[in-house]
Design an enzyme around this catalytic site. Structure first.
Site, PDB file in Angstrom:
ATOM      1  N   LYS A 285       0.845  -1.186   0.000  1.00 18.19           N
ATOM      2  CA  LYS A 285       0.000   0.000   0.000  1.00 18.19           C
ATOM      3  C   LYS A 285       0.885   1.243   0.000  1.00 18.19           C
ATOM      4  O   LYS A 285       1.890   1.307   0.687  1.00 18.19           O
ATOM      5  CB  LYS A 285      -0.907   0.009   1.229  1.00 18.19           C
ATOM      6  CG  LYS A 285      -1.989  -1.050   1.206  1.00 18.19           C
ATOM      7  CD  LYS A 285      -2.943  -0.923   2.378  1.00 18.19           C
ATOM      8  CE  LYS A 285      -3.892   0.242   2.217  1.00 18.19           C
ATOM      9  NZ  LYS A 285      -4.955   0.259   3.248  1.00 18.19           N
ATOM     10  N   GLU A 369     -18.768  -8.497  10.363  1.00 18.49           N
ATOM     11  CA  GLU A 369     -19.710  -7.835  11.270  1.00 18.49           C
ATOM     12  C   GLU A 369     -20.567  -8.821  12.045  1.00 18.49           C
ATOM     13  O   GLU A 369     -20.855  -8.610  13.240  1.00 18.49           O
ATOM     14  CB  GLU A 369     -20.598  -6.881  10.472  1.00 18.49           C
ATOM     15  CG  GLU A 369     -19.866  -5.702   9.851  1.00 18.49           C
ATOM     16  CD  GLU A 369     -19.192  -6.018   8.520  1.00 18.49           C
ATOM     17  OE1 GLU A 369     -18.567  -5.098   7.942  1.00 18.49           O
ATOM     18  OE2 GLU A 369     -19.288  -7.175   8.050  1.00 18.49           O
ATOM     19  N   ARG A 397     -25.273  -5.425   7.921  1.00 20.30           N
ATOM     20  CA  ARG A 397     -24.838  -6.767   7.553  1.00 20.30           C
ATOM     21  C   ARG A 397     -25.031  -7.766   8.696  1.00 20.30           C
ATOM     22  O   ARG A 397     -24.881  -8.976   8.495  1.00 20.30           O
ATOM     23  CB  ARG A 397     -23.364  -6.735   7.136  1.00 20.30           C
ATOM     24  CG  ARG A 397     -23.050  -5.649   6.127  1.00 20.30           C
ATOM     25  CD  ARG A 397     -21.607  -5.649   5.698  1.00 20.30           C
ATOM     26  NE  ARG A 397     -21.411  -6.528   4.566  1.00 20.30           N
ATOM     27  CZ  ARG A 397     -20.242  -6.695   3.940  1.00 20.30           C
ATOM     28  NH1 ARG A 397     -19.165  -6.053   4.367  1.00 20.30           N
ATOM     29  NH2 ARG A 397     -20.139  -7.502   2.913  1.00 20.30           N
TER      30      ARG A 397
END
Length: 625
Positions: A285, A369, A397
């Site tokens: 990244k 989640e 979710r």
């Protein structure tokens, strides 16, 4: 700033133009794309580090595949800026996440090259499987490739999709964009040789033909040879004993995700193979930008900065997320039962300090989640007081887990719901405008909307001291700091008057209360109530104001379908009271990206909209305040 020189990129207006470059030119194109991404993102609020890390991979994919005929899917979609530029949207990049401009993610209605509309993690693999099944059912032959990060792979939906993909064996390519692992020493000549062998069609076809021939002679002999081959592979090729291979996927990698020419070589061979193949690429990244490589978390979505130096103006603003983080850090010091769980949102939910002060009472479950909520339920069953710190859009979710695992047994779980309401630039996939509606429908869940950091603290403390599930929702944005140790006493389910007036009364909580107070300022006869609790409502105060006022106005940063306004109407109906009620909130349609203020104005719930309604109800509203 001076725009970077991009002679190769200037020639690219579609993926077809890209194919006109030589392979030797591709590394330079990737560098030009990175320079352009840095320039675009320097205005602030955009996804920088992830887009820099995926650039080489995206160049290789578009060089080999034929978009839009072939479908290239990006999980989450925040890493796809290079994809947008290569597919004819470079001139619009300055409009990213602005009203009327490009989405910050991939979006089907934005471009034929965007295979899916996305913003949440872990959805790409199931989508890709669906496309592969549709292709085969329709007798077509386009190729399907899904790019998913190692973070998204922690989601149960992605893992379940992998299991089905391996079982069905349809032709598709999965690219695992791994930006956490380093290429270790065992990625050497032998592994490279084995990878090269794996991707040769003649090897795959010959292997299959040989197996069939031996099976025709003797099934036991074929089984013996298969076990021998497997043992040999296990000895020479550690890749063959990884979990992806166990799921039925051909595994290739890990490979350098920044060697664009090697990626092209591999992809050209992989896309023609039968069955599902997973290519494991290792990326960094922030690639190409030293300060972003050094701190990719900070540079994931930075504020405005100087591309040359990385300098930026630090903010002194105090966010709602910080207010929650400070409050829960203090609360945990007072109550050893407090335990905070988050689904991959430590920084976003303001929990960095908490995780350092209370590392043994902190859990990040990754992008899962449902696991976060049910883990909290398990802890509550054994005497802990867990707090699930989660964005409103992501709590969607885990609706079943809130209902089934927490609410049925009235467990002591508190949901700290960040980014509730309109979030602005991230748009429809991230707006948290449904939580009041879906949580109101669950028996026993109590819901609060603090107007400031002090009320947030009071609600948290109350929730930790009383039985049952609580939901405390607060918006994206900033609030006023409060003194450490501030814990106001609040009685759950009680409202407060913030402006006297009985002609027309505005009922609002949380973010909407700001608009209500401004709209009513200087208007005698207009009352304002801080309706800080949506479940239960303060029915005593509601009865009082409904009896005296000739009209009520409810305002909420939530959909008008089943939200706060609906709760007020239901309560008034139950009381047998007939009073005109105007319900202001988010209309029953998805809201596209723009500033929070712009979306609120468009939706008709900001200060100007409230004043318009007051005038329609007969209040003498001056043209200007």
């Amino acid at each position: 700033m001076t725009e970077p020189l991009t002679p190769l990129l200037d020639r690219i207006h579609s993926p077809q133009d890209l194919k006109g470059l030589s392979r030797e030119e591709l590394p330079q194109l990737a560098e030009e794309l990175r320079s352009e991404i840095v320039r675009v993102c320097s205005v602030g609020g955009l996804h920088l580090a992830s887009s820099l890390g995926a650039t080489d991979l995206i160049v290789a994919l578009h060089y080999v595949l034929d978009s839009p005929r072939d479908r290239i899917l990006f999980d989450v979609g925040h890493q796809a800026y290079a994809h947008k530029m290569l597919t004819g949207r470079r001139a619009q990049m300055s409009t990213l996440k602005k009203e009327g401009g490009l989405s910050g993610f991939t979006k089907v209605s934005e471009s034929e090259h965007d295979a899916i509309t996305v913003g949440h993690a872990s959805t790409s693999l199931a989508n890709a499987l669906g496309m592969a099944l549709a292709r085969d059912a329709q007798g077509q032959d386009y190729r399907v490739a899904a790019v998913i990060g190692d973070g998204s792979l922690t989601g149960g939906m992605a893992l379940a999709a992998l299991n089905t993909i391996g079982d069905l064996g349809r032709n598709m390519l999965i690219v695992l964009n791994d930006n956490e692992m380093s290429i270790s020493e065992n990625v050497g000549a032998l592994n490279k040789f084995m990878r090269g062998l794996q991707v040769q069609r003649w090897f795959q076809e010959g292997e299959g033909a040989g197996k069939k021939a031996v099976e025709a002679l003797s099934k036991p002999l074929a089984d013996l040879m298969s076990r021998a081959k497997s043992s040999t592979r296990h000895f020479f090729d550690p890749a063959s004993v990884n979990p992806f291979a166990a799921m039925g996927l051909r595994y290739v990698g890990p490979v350098d995700g920044h060697n664009v020419q090697e990626l092209v070589w591999l992809l050209e061979r992989l896309v023609g193979l039968d069955g599902p193949t997973l290519l494991h690429v290792v990326t960094k990244k922030g690639k190409g930008l030293s300060y972003a490589e050094a701190d990719p978390i900070f540079w994931h979505g930075p504020a405005k900065f100087d591309p040359a130096t990385g300098e930026y103006a630090p903010s002194n603003a105090y966010s709602w997320s910080s207010a929650f983080g400070d409050a829960v850090t203090e609360l945990a010091a007072q109550d050893p039962r407090t335990f905070v769980i988050t689904p991959a949102m430590r920084e976003g939910s303001g929990l960095v300090r908490y995780s350092q002060v209370h590392p043994h009472r902190y859990l990040d479950v990754g992008i899962a989640e449902e696991v976060a909520v049910t883990t909290a339920a398990g802890m509550a069953l054994r005497g802990m007081r867990p707090i699930v710190a989660i964005y409103s859009t992501f709590l969607q979710r885990a609706y079943d887990q809130v209902l089934h695992d927490v609410a049925i047994e009235h467990l002591n779980v508190t949901f700290a719901i960040d980014r509730a309401g309109i979030v602005g630039a991230d748009g429809a996939t991230h707006n948290g405008v449904f939580d009041l509606s879906y949580l109101r429908s669950i028996p026993g869940v109590r819901i609060g909307l603090p107007k400031d950091a002090a009320e947030l603290r009071g609600m948290l403390k109350y929730a930790q001291e009383h039985p049952g599930p609580f939901a405390i929702r607060y918006p994206r944005g900033n609030t006023e700091r409060v003194t450490e140790g501030t814990w106001p006493d609040l009685e759950w389910g009680t409202w407060e008057r913030v402006q006297e007036g009985d002609e027309v009364v505005i009922l609002a909580g949380g973010k909407a209360l700001e608009y209500a107070r401004k709209a009513a300022a200087g208007l005698p006869g207009v009352g304002v109530v801080n309706a800080r609790f949506v479940k239960p409502l303060d029915e005593a105060m509601l009865r009082e104001v409904a009896t005296r006022a000739r009209a009520l106005v409810t305002v909420e940063d939530n959909t008008v379908v089943g939200g706060f306004g609906s709760a007020v109407l239901e309560a008034l109906n139950g009381m047998g009271l007939r009073v005109p009620v105007r319900v202001l909130g988010i209309p029953d349609e998805f809201q596209e990206h723009a500033t929070i203020e712009s979306v609120h104005a468009r939706a008709g719930l900001d200060t100007a909209a409230i004043r318009t309604v007051l005038a329609e109800l007969g209040v003498d509203v001056p043209l200007e305040v």
